[in-house]
Enzyme design. Structure first.
Site, PDB file in Angstrom:
ATOM      1  N   ASP A   1      77.604  47.344  58.181  1.00 30.86           N
ATOM      2  CA  ASP A   1      78.683  46.469  58.666  1.00 30.86           C
ATOM      3  C   ASP A   1      79.156  45.462  57.623  1.00 30.86           C
ATOM      4  OD1 ASP A   1      79.136  47.489  61.153  1.00 30.86           O
ATOM      5  OD2 ASP A   1      77.748  46.153  62.177  1.00 30.86           O
TER       6      ASP A   1
ATOM      7  N   ASP B   1      68.896  51.313  59.654  1.00 28.89           N
ATOM      8  CA  ASP B   1      68.720  50.515  60.884  1.00 28.89           C
ATOM      9  C   ASP B   1      69.422  51.073  62.124  1.00 28.89           C
ATOM     10  OD1 ASP B   1      67.234  48.745  59.425  1.00 28.89           O
ATOM     11  OD2 ASP B   1      68.819  47.262  59.176  1.00 28.89           O
TER      12      ASP B   1
ATOM     13  N   ARG C   1      73.389  43.462  46.823  1.00 24.39           N
ATOM     14  CA  ARG C   1      74.075  42.546  47.737  1.00 24.39           C
ATOM     15  C   ARG C   1      74.782  41.538  46.833  1.00 24.39           C
ATOM     16  NH1 ARG C   1      69.124  43.627  50.804  1.00 24.39           N
ATOM     17  NH2 ARG C   1      69.726  44.903  52.577  1.00 24.39           N
TER      18      ARG C   1
ATOM     19  N   THR D   1      72.796  53.231  56.647  1.00 25.17           N
ATOM     20  CA  THR D   1      71.737  52.226  56.839  1.00 25.17           C
ATOM     21  C   THR D   1      70.623  52.858  57.653  1.00 25.17           C
ATOM     22  OG1 THR D   1      71.081  50.196  57.971  1.00 25.17           O
ATOM     23  CG2 THR D   1      73.076  51.236  58.784  1.00 25.17           C
TER      24      THR D   1
ATOM     25  N   ARG E   1      65.357  43.960  60.868  1.00 27.26           N
ATOM     26  CA  ARG E   1      65.347  42.496  60.996  1.00 27.26           C
ATOM     27  C   ARG E   1      66.037  42.087  62.289  1.00 27.26           C
ATOM     28  NH1 ARG E   1      67.019  40.350  55.424  1.00 27.26           N
ATOM     29  NH2 ARG E   1      65.164  41.439  54.718  1.00 27.26           N
TER      30      ARG E   1
ATOM     31  N   GLY F   1      71.460  47.684  51.822  1.00 27.10           N
ATOM     32  CA  GLY F   1      70.178  48.388  51.646  1.00 27.10           C
ATOM     33  C   GLY F   1      70.405  49.863  51.388  1.00 27.10           C
TER      34      GLY F   1
ATOM     35  N   ASP G   1      72.242  50.409  63.182  1.00 26.15           N
ATOM     36  CA  ASP G   1      72.821  49.272  63.904  1.00 26.15           C
ATOM     37  C   ASP G   1      74.322  49.103  63.680  1.00 26.15           C
ATOM     38  OD1 ASP G   1      72.616  48.531  61.266  1.00 26.15           O
ATOM     39  OD2 ASP G   1      71.923  46.504  61.665  1.00 26.15           O
TER      40      ASP G   1
END
Ligand code: ADP
Ligand code: F6P
Length: 323
Positions: free
Chosen positions: A107, A131, A76, A129, A175, A15, A133
């Site tokens: 990741d 996120d 992707r 990212t 997500r 993303g 994460d």
């Protein structure tokens, strides 16, 4: 020890995230100032396999530091998750004289970098990212901009929610990770936050809480729902039916990924991009740049990918204590 580096490639993968351009700019400028050649690889690993590779110079990144998205574009790519795809990618790097690749992504993208490193291409990962994460780092490029964008949007929803004495469910991105939801939950003073890492699906408890805050005279009830839980429209219908309080759902969606990066995202991304070039020049490979405990550091990708990260329990509690 990695081979001597003369030409590097740079790609963005997964993303997109605001600040990726600042990282790309830093990589290109730093590398050129150090006497390296730089090749841009379009659309992540998909572009690598398709040989969408072009020469970059200092001017290629002019006027990009303030721009959202990624000028290199992203994708992707399933083929790159296969050993054949990875071998083809490494061969294409060799064919184009690319001896080091800097991968800006999350990741998944780092797993790709790890595979390339195993095939003799020196790689460095830069965490990008929205996120937040990635376990090895307290900061990821794009989170700061995204969370500020979401916060401003939620403030706007809150205005109209208060005017109508409504319950509002606002769905934010994430997500598998609830960091945007947690931060907005605290920063927007939400009554409830639903995180993929914590939500137990107990809607009856949620409905009781809405009735409670309404009875206390609250003029709105803001629920920040993470994308991973989803079903915001369905939830709104069920809440309205059970409480009699008008309820609306707003899904913020991809607007959270766009826009001009914040000062923090531009600054951190620039430092991380420059550091990635320095690591390659120091002969390092299979490393990822991180910001940990207030410092810019680097980790072995294998170790970084094995690390675990979870929502801070105290911060999660604070979000509930301040309602
Ligand atoms: P992110 O990098 O943000 O985590 P993805 O998980 O979608 O995003 O990964 C981005 C891309 O990285 C994938 O489309 C794929 O090309 C590559 N990738 C992901 N996992 C692997 C893997 N195990 N091995 C090689 N490449 C991978
Ligand atoms: O990883 C960033 C992210 O925006 C997640 O928050 C979200 O779940 C996902 O990407 C959405 O991906 P896509 O752009 O493919 O819809």
């Amino acid at each position: 020890m990695a081979n001597e580096i003369k030409t590097i490639g740079v790609l963005t993968s997964g993303g997109d995230a605001p600040g990726m351009n600042a990282a790309t700019r830093a990589i290109v400028r730093k590398a050129i100032h150090k006497g390296l050649k730089v090749k841009g690889i379009k659309r992540g690993y998909a572009g690598l396999l398709n040989e969408e590779i072009f020469d970059m110079n200092e001017k290629s990144v002019s006027d990009t530091i303030s721009r959202g998205g990624t000028i290199l574009q992203t994708a992707r790519c399933k083929e790159f998750t296969t050993p054949e795809g990875q071998k083809k990618g490494a061969e294409i790097c060799k064919k184009h004289g690319i001896d080091g690749v800097i991968v800006i992504g999350g990741d998944g993208s780092f797993q790709g970098a790890q595979k390339l490193a195993g095939l003799g291409i020196n790689t460095i990962g830069v965490p990008g990212t929205i996120d937040l994460d990635i376990a090895c780092t307290d900061y990821t490029i794009g989170f700061d901009t995204a969370v500020n964008t979401a916060m401003e949007a939620i403030d706007k929803v809150r205005d109209t929610s208060t005017s109508h004495v409504r319950c509002s469910i606002i769905e934010v991105m994430g997500r598998r990770a609830g960091y945007i939801a947690l931060w907005c939950g605290i920063a927007n003073g939400a009554e409830d936050i639903l995180l993929p890492e914590r939500y137990d699906g107990d809607e009856a408890k949620l409905i009781e809480h809405i009735k409670e805050t309404h009875a206390k005279g609250k003029q709105h009830h803001i629920i920040i729902n993470a994308e991973g839980i989803g079903d915001s429209q369905g939830m709104a219908k069920r809440i309205e039916a059970a409480t009699g309080i008008e309820t609306r759902a707003t899904i913020l969606g991809h607007m959270q990924r766009g826009g001009s990066p914040t000062c923090k995202d531009r600054m951190y991304a620039s430092v991380m991009g420059a550091m990635a070039v320095d690591l390659l020049l120091q002969g390092k490979s299979n490393r990822v740049v991180a910001h940990k405990n207030g410092e810019f550091v680097d980790f072995d990708i294998d170790e970084a990918l094995a690390m675990k990260k979870d929502i801070d329990e105290y911060q999660y509690q604070v979000a509930q204590d301040l309602v």
